[in-house]
Write an enzyme that holds these catalytic residues in place. Structure first.
Site, PDB file in Angstrom:
ATOM      1  N   GLU A   2      70.268  70.468  -8.883  1.00  0.00           N
ATOM      2  CA  GLU A   2      70.373  69.052  -8.517  1.00  0.00           C
ATOM      3  C   GLU A   2      70.580  68.128  -9.723  1.00  0.00           C
ATOM      4  O   GLU A   2      69.906  67.101  -9.861  1.00  0.00           O
ATOM      5  CB  GLU A   2      69.150  68.640  -7.681  1.00  0.00           C
ATOM      6  CG  GLU A   2      69.033  69.508  -6.423  1.00  0.00           C
ATOM      7  CD  GLU A   2      67.748  69.284  -5.629  1.00  0.00           C
ATOM      8  OE1 GLU A   2      66.947  68.417  -5.996  1.00  0.00           O
ATOM      9  OE2 GLU A   2      67.552  70.009  -4.639  1.00  0.00           O
ATOM     10  N   ASN A  55      73.232  74.723  -8.791  1.00  0.00           N
ATOM     11  CA  ASN A  55      72.847  74.591  -7.378  1.00  0.00           C
ATOM     12  C   ASN A  55      72.647  73.121  -7.035  1.00  0.00           C
ATOM     13  O   ASN A  55      72.073  72.364  -7.833  1.00  0.00           O
ATOM     14  CB  ASN A  55      71.520  75.362  -7.189  1.00  0.00           C
ATOM     15  CG  ASN A  55      71.116  75.546  -5.757  1.00  0.00           C
ATOM     16  OD1 ASN A  55      71.921  75.997  -4.936  1.00  0.00           O
ATOM     17  ND2 ASN A  55      69.876  75.205  -5.434  1.00  0.00           N
ATOM     18  N   HIS A  69      71.571  71.778   3.255  1.00  0.00           N
ATOM     19  CA  HIS A  69      70.542  71.185   4.119  1.00  0.00           C
ATOM     20  C   HIS A  69      71.292  70.232   5.046  1.00  0.00           C
ATOM     21  O   HIS A  69      71.575  69.088   4.688  1.00  0.00           O
ATOM     22  CB  HIS A  69      69.503  70.432   3.279  1.00  0.00           C
ATOM     23  CG  HIS A  69      68.693  71.343   2.414  1.00  0.00           C
ATOM     24  ND1 HIS A  69      67.836  72.292   2.932  1.00  0.00           N
ATOM     25  CD2 HIS A  69      68.610  71.465   1.066  1.00  0.00           C
ATOM     26  CE1 HIS A  69      67.253  72.956   1.948  1.00  0.00           C
ATOM     27  NE2 HIS A  69      67.713  72.477   0.806  1.00  0.00           N
ATOM     28  N   GLU A 110      70.397  77.357   0.584  1.00  0.00           N
ATOM     29  CA  GLU A 110      69.176  76.812   1.192  1.00  0.00           C
ATOM     30  C   GLU A 110      69.454  76.327   2.612  1.00  0.00           C
ATOM     31  O   GLU A 110      68.982  75.252   3.018  1.00  0.00           O
ATOM     32  CB  GLU A 110      68.624  75.651   0.337  1.00  0.00           C
ATOM     33  CG  GLU A 110      68.371  76.024  -1.115  1.00  0.00           C
ATOM     34  CD  GLU A 110      67.725  74.914  -1.942  1.00  0.00           C
ATOM     35  OE1 GLU A 110      67.269  73.898  -1.361  1.00  0.00           O
ATOM     36  OE2 GLU A 110      67.687  75.071  -3.175  1.00  0.00           O
ATOM     37  N   ASP A 142      69.608  75.072   6.182  1.00  0.00           N
ATOM     38  CA  ASP A 142      68.832  74.693   7.379  1.00  0.00           C
ATOM     39  C   ASP A 142      69.595  73.559   8.064  1.00  0.00           C
ATOM     40  O   ASP A 142      70.407  72.877   7.434  1.00  0.00           O
ATOM     41  CB  ASP A 142      67.368  74.317   7.074  1.00  0.00           C
ATOM     42  CG  ASP A 142      67.186  73.321   5.949  1.00  0.00           C
ATOM     43  OD1 ASP A 142      68.051  72.431   5.765  1.00  0.00           O
ATOM     44  OD2 ASP A 142      66.147  73.397   5.257  1.00  0.00           O
TER      45      ASP A 142
HETATM   46  O1  G2I Z   1      63.331  69.795  -0.794  1.00  0.00           O
HETATM   47  C1  G2I Z   1      63.947  70.883  -0.185  1.00  0.00           C
HETATM   48  C2  G2I Z   1      64.588  71.790  -1.231  1.00  0.00           C
HETATM   49  C3  G2I Z   1      65.742  71.063  -1.891  1.00  0.00           C
HETATM   50  N1  G2I Z   1      66.381  71.908  -2.886  1.00  0.00           N
HETATM   51  C4  G2I Z   1      65.527  72.504  -3.874  1.00  0.00           C
HETATM   52  C5  G2I Z   1      64.356  73.222  -3.230  1.00  0.00           C
HETATM   53  O2  G2I Z   1      63.485  73.734  -4.209  1.00  0.00           O
HETATM   54  C6  G2I Z   1      63.610  72.304  -2.278  1.00  0.00           C
HETATM   55  O3  G2I Z   1      62.533  73.061  -1.727  1.00  0.00           O
HETATM   56  C7  G2I Z   1      61.364  72.355  -1.419  1.00  0.00           C
HETATM   57  C8  G2I Z   1      60.375  73.307  -0.799  1.00  0.00           C
HETATM   58  O4  G2I Z   1      60.920  73.804   0.401  1.00  0.00           O
HETATM   59  C9  G2I Z   1      59.066  72.588  -0.498  1.00  0.00           C
HETATM   60  O5  G2I Z   1      58.068  73.528  -0.087  1.00  0.00           O
HETATM   61  O6  G2I Z   1      60.832  71.756  -2.562  1.00  0.00           O
HETATM   62  C10 G2I Z   1      59.692  70.962  -2.270  1.00  0.00           C
HETATM   63  C11 G2I Z   1      59.266  70.219  -3.497  1.00  0.00           C
HETATM   64  O7  G2I Z   1      60.176  69.244  -3.839  1.00  0.00           O
HETATM   65  C12 G2I Z   1      58.579  71.865  -1.737  1.00  0.00           C
HETATM   66  O8  G2I Z   1      57.477  71.065  -1.356  1.00  0.00           O
HETATM   67  C13 G2I Z   1      56.328  71.209  -2.103  1.00  0.00           C
HETATM   68  C14 G2I Z   1      55.363  70.125  -1.677  1.00  0.00           C
HETATM   69  O9  G2I Z   1      55.970  68.863  -1.947  1.00  0.00           O
HETATM   70  C15 G2I Z   1      54.117  70.232  -2.420  1.00  0.00           C
HETATM   71  O10 G2I Z   1      53.215  69.261  -1.970  1.00  0.00           O
HETATM   72  C16 G2I Z   1      53.538  71.632  -2.307  1.00  0.00           C
HETATM   73  O11 G2I Z   1      52.407  71.778  -3.121  1.00  0.00           O
HETATM   74  O12 G2I Z   1      55.738  72.472  -1.895  1.00  0.00           O
HETATM   75  C17 G2I Z   1      54.598  72.644  -2.704  1.00  0.00           C
HETATM   76  C18 G2I Z   1      54.123  74.083  -2.601  1.00  0.00           C
HETATM   77  O13 G2I Z   1      53.798  74.387  -1.275  1.00  0.00           O
END
Ligand code: G2I
Length: 473
Positions: A162, A204, A239, A267, A269
């Site tokens: 990003e 990515n 996404h 990724e 969805d």
């Molecule tokens: O935001 C969706 C994705 C966009 N592209 C990059 C990816 O890395 C990103 O993934 C998401 C995860 O799916 C989430 O699970 O990235 C988020 C963070 O920006 C992830 O969320 C975080 C929560 O914000 C936290 O509160 C939590 O502690 O996940 C953490 C671990 O569970």
């Protein structure tokens, strides 16, 4: 792991290539097989079908674990390999969650797509406040340590994530950019290449799935990194919003392939306004099918990863309140229509029958007749027809050294080009007059290049294959 993957691809993909070349038509239409799992179907066409996983769920939930093992041949850590998880404080590395995911993949003969070294989110504040010299050192140490730990076990990495903003293709105004300048991207890739020379290195991003200002910027960055041989592929997060698969997605991926890069849907969805009704779940299935077909039909698309297993596991409802249900499995682990659509797009359905809409044109006539001409020859073939459109690929062969080429043909019926890649000119009318793009006009005698396009056509009509006249320019 690398050997296993290469062996799988070499043997199976080779068989598919020979057969499709003979038929001259798309993979997913012709290679329906008796595969009844996503994994079996993806293996049969030499693609990754991946899922983003959570280490705790893998450990604690047998149902989750069993589906991840049986339905997917590739894993990505949804969070466990990010900087905040692997190096929460300077020099203190914590790999237990990431290790457990890589161990699981190895136990189940799955590839791992690593995510991610350099991102503006989920990077601890101790990194963000460093000066330029120290930040560079921290980045290099981090990439070296993580890449070396998983060398030979992680097949590919999202090196940077990003880096382009949503503002008209400008670079993202992150702490990386502000502190280190644009060179931080090159530093990251150079470091990753040196740390694990056998891993495929990806850039990515999201909202780059179609052709737009943001994907144009990624294209320019990719060109530069590729010319230094420090980039192998581009990850399209995808996404998506229900009903909004970009019409230019295939053309977009193709232009990166034309740079000599791999592409990957990293990724995927597709979110729905809640509650989702059955028509929306069917639309979602169609959208998934389209995206996976685009990858299945591109030899240089390494695979598709869905961003989570069940709807309940998804990040979407937390970030976009009122939307959700974006994945292949419902909260009770039952398969949604989208699951079947992905299975179909990968060529499996358990019946052995073709799974996509049959071609409206006769497969025997989907490649144009042997062309005539002296300086160059060009052929068209239909790689993917549907009721109201089709995707074509074209090959231009130089019979002498060329510094440019022109191609012309006339559509016999309603066919009209809607978008094209790796070709320029007057393309949208009944009479098509195309020319090489800036990067594919110089050909040695005997050398070939390709271009492609999508057409629209009257519903149900045949996608015809006109004879092309090719002349040196
Ligand atoms: O935001 C969706 C994705 C966009 N592209 C990059 C990816 O890395 C990103 O993934 C998401 C995860 O799916 C989430 O699970 O990235 C988020 C963070 O920006 C992830 O969320 C975080 C929560 O914000 C936290 O509160 C939590 O502690 O996940 C953490 C671990 O569970």
């Amino acid at each position: 792991m690398l050997l296993t993957r290469q062996r799988r691809r070499a043997v199976i993909a080779g068989a598919v290539t020979v057969a499709t070349a003979a038929l001259g038509i798309g993979l997913s239409t012709q290679f329906a097989s008796a595969q009844t799992t996503l994994r079996g179907a993806a293996d049969a066409i030499g693609k990754d079908i991946g899922v983003a996983v959570d280490a705790n769920r893998l450990q604690s939930n047998a149902q989750y674990r069993d589906i991840v093992a049986s339905e997917f041949n590739s894993l990505t850590a949804e969070n466990a390999m990010k900087w905040d998880a692997t190096e929460p404080s300077d020099g203190n590395y914590t790999f237990s969650q990431a290790d457990s995911i890589v161990d699981f993949a190895e136990d189940n003969n799955q590839t791992v797509h690593g995510h991610t070294f350099v991102w503006h989110q989920q990077t601890p504040s101790w990194v963000q406040s460093l000066n330029a010299t120290s930040m560079r050192t921290a980045m290099v140490d981090h990439i070296n340590t993580v890449a070396n730990r998983y060398e030979g076990r992680v097949d590919s990495w999202d090196v940077v994530n990003e880096v382009v903003s949503d503002n008209n293709g400008a670079m993202r105004d992150s702490f990386w950019l502000r502190t280190m300048g644009e060179g931080y991207i090159t530093t990251a890739f150079q470091t990753a290449r040196a740390a694990d020379p056998n891993a495929d290195l990806y850039i990515n991003d999201y909202s780059i799935d179609g052709i737009n200002a943001k994907s144009d910027t990624v294209y320019r960055i990719a060109q530069g990194l590729k010319s230094q041989n420090i980039l192998d592929g581009v990850g399209f997060q995808a996404h998506l919003i229900l009903g909004q698969v970009p019409s230019t997605m295939e053309a977009n991926l193709q232009r990166f392939v034309d740079l000599g890069l791999k592409v990957r849907i990293t990724e995927l969805d597709i979110r729905i306004n809640l509650p989702a009704d059955s028509a929306e779940l069917q639309q979602q299935a169609n959208d998934y099918q389209r995206v996976v077909e685009i990858c299945a039909e591109l030899a240089d698309c390494s695979g598709v990863t869905v961003w989570g297993l069940r709807d309940a596991d998804s990040w979407v409802p937390g970030t976009f309140p009122g939307t959700g249900a974006p994945l292949l499995y419902a909260d009770d682990y039952s398969k949604k229509p989208a699951y079947t659509a992905v299975l179909n797009a990968l060529g499996g359905d358990g019946t052995g029958n073709p799974t996509t809409t049959p071609a409206t044109s006769d497969p025997a006539t989907t490649t144009s007749p042997p062309p005539t001409g002296s300086g160059c020859t060009a052929t068209l073939s239909v790689s993917s027809p549907w009721n109201t459109g089709a995707t074509y690929s074209a090959t231009v062969k130089a019979n002498q050294a060329l510094s440019g080429w022109k191609v012309t043909w006339t559509w016999p019926g309603s066919e009209r080009i809607s978008n094209a890649w790796s070709v320029t000119g007057t393309l949208t009318g009944a009479s098509v007059s195309g020319a090489n793009a800036p990067y594919n006009g110089t050909l040695a005698a005997g050398q070939s290049t390709t271009f492609g396009f999508n057409i629209t056509k009257a519903d149900g009509s045949t996608a015809s294959v006109p004879t092309v006249t090719c002349t040196p320019a």
